[in-house]
Each structure stands twice: as C-alpha cells, then as structure tokens.
Design an enzyme around this catalytic site. Sequence first.
Site, PDB file in Angstrom:
ATOM      1  N   HIS A  67      12.891  -7.548   8.952  1.00 23.14           N
ATOM      2  CA  HIS A  67      12.018  -6.711   8.109  1.00 23.14           C
ATOM      3  C   HIS A  67      12.293  -5.222   8.347  1.00 23.14           C
ATOM      4  CE1 HIS A  67       9.983 -10.466   7.491  1.00 23.14           C
ATOM      5  NE2 HIS A  67       9.221  -9.899   6.598  1.00 23.14           N
ATOM      6  N   ARG A  86       8.765  -2.129  -3.713  1.00 25.36           N
ATOM      7  CA  ARG A  86       7.529  -2.238  -4.522  1.00 25.36           C
ATOM      8  C   ARG A  86       6.300  -2.308  -3.620  1.00 25.36           C
ATOM      9  NH1 ARG A  86       9.707  -5.802  -7.920  1.00 25.36           N
ATOM     10  NH2 ARG A  86       9.019  -7.585  -6.705  1.00 25.36           N
ATOM     11  N   PHE A 119       7.036  -3.779  13.552  1.00 21.36           N
ATOM     12  CA  PHE A 119       5.670  -4.033  13.075  1.00 21.36           C
ATOM     13  C   PHE A 119       5.764  -4.544  11.648  1.00 21.36           C
ATOM     14  CE2 PHE A 119       1.213  -3.552  12.622  1.00 21.36           C
ATOM     15  CZ  PHE A 119       0.969  -3.000  11.384  1.00 21.36           C
ATOM     16  N   VAL A 120       5.154  -5.692  11.394  1.00 13.74           N
ATOM     17  CA  VAL A 120       5.178  -6.274  10.051  1.00 13.74           C
ATOM     18  C   VAL A 120       3.749  -6.462   9.556  1.00 13.74           C
ATOM     19  CG1 VAL A 120       5.864  -8.254   8.623  1.00 13.74           C
ATOM     20  CG2 VAL A 120       7.371  -7.447  10.463  1.00 13.74           C
TER      21      VAL A 120
HETATM   22  N1  2AL Z   1       7.692  -4.024   8.294  1.00 12.87           N
HETATM   23  C1  2AL Z   1       7.026  -4.477   7.196  1.00 12.87           C
HETATM   24  O1  2AL Z   1       5.856  -4.827   7.279  1.00 12.87           O
HETATM   25  N2  2AL Z   1       7.725  -4.527   6.029  1.00 12.87           N
HETATM   26  C2  2AL Z   1       7.133  -4.945   4.865  1.00 12.87           C
HETATM   27  N3  2AL Z   1       5.868  -5.241   4.592  1.00 12.87           N
HETATM   28  C3  2AL Z   1       5.767  -5.580   3.257  1.00 12.87           C
HETATM   29  O2  2AL Z   1       4.769  -5.897   2.649  1.00 12.87           O
HETATM   30  N4  2AL Z   1       7.000  -5.496   2.687  1.00 12.87           N
HETATM   31  C4  2AL Z   1       7.896  -5.087   3.653  1.00 12.87           C
HETATM   32  O3  2AL Z   1       9.116  -4.882   3.558  1.00 12.87           O
END
Ligand code: 2AL
Length: 173
Positions: A67, A86, A119-120
């Site tokens: 990510h 987006r 961090f995601v």
């Molecule tokens: N590090 C992230 O949390 N990346 C992301 N969250 C999203 O909703 N789209 C992404 O690419």
Amino acid sequence: MDIEKVNSMDFGEFVDVFGNVIERCPLIAAAVWSQRPFSDLEDLKKHFFAFIDALPQSGQEGILRCHPDLAGSELRRGTLTAESQREQSGAGLTTLDADERLRLAELNAQYRARFDFPFVLAARFSDRAAVSRELARRLLCRSAQELRTALGEVKKIGSLRLADLLRADPAKL
Ligand SMILES: NC(=O)NC1=NC(=O)NC1=O
C-alpha cells in the site's frame, strides 16, 4: 456488472477487472478466480478475505507493504493506482498544506519504523483530520493488534472497490 458476468470471466479478464481490489496484489484475484462460481458479491468478498486470513503473518504484512502511504511521495509523484488516487483525493489528502503534509509524513515514518509496514486506513469515507487522528492513535497500539486493525482496513478498501466494480451501494456493505 452482475455476478453471472463475473462467473463467466476467463482468468485474464477476471484478474484485469479484480486485480487491484487489494492494492497491488493481483495474486489474490488470481487465486480467487479458481473458486468460481460465486453466488453473489458477499460470496466473492468472502473468498478475497479468506485468502488474506489464510496467509502467514509474513504474507499479511506483505499485503500492507504493497500500500502506498497516505499523502506520501506516490501521491506527489502521481504514481498512485487510479483507485488509490480516487480514495486519497476523496479524503482531501491532495490538498494538504505544507504543515499538514509534514505532520502526516512524520507520523507515517514513525508508524513504519515501529511496525515495519505502512499505516493503512480506508480513506474513501475519511478526511484529513481523521487520518491524522487515527494515525496518531494507532501508532501507540501493540503490534499484534495493529496488524489485525490494518488488515481490517485492507478489507474495508477491498469491499468498497468490489462494490464499485459490481456497482453495489457502498452504504449497504
Ligand atoms: N496507506 C493507505 O491507507 N493507502 C490507502 N488507503 C486507501 O483507502 N487507499 C489507499 O491507497
């Protein structure tokens, strides 16, 4: 697109369409294809998530590492996937001022140093204040818990992307 259309796809078409449901992890769609036919969106989603859940920790961390950072260098360089672009712009991350961008960059760096993955967070329905707040909060979590939380966000992102592809109503997920 309806589920009959999905079930009729050959391997190449399926991976073309669903290869980025999980960010930059087309292998997951490639594996899920062999589970067809799917009864509905929920069933398709279940197979994507079952693949993730069955991975060893190293594989789950690998998914997180695919990510891009939120408001990171890829956003600035314009090299994000269309979906990520987006989602990140939807959270207002493309219009941060210098201070906000610096604070997120510092928090992202601290987070990555602590957990060894980025961090995601499902940015689609979030906003810049929530991203910053969540990042600061989760930075303090224990590793095992944080891995579970982060994978939960990967699944939220995947659910929303699947809903877009099958044109379901994201609010009813
Ligand atoms: N590090 C992230 O949390 N990346 C992301 N969250 C999203 O909703 N789209 C992404 O690419």
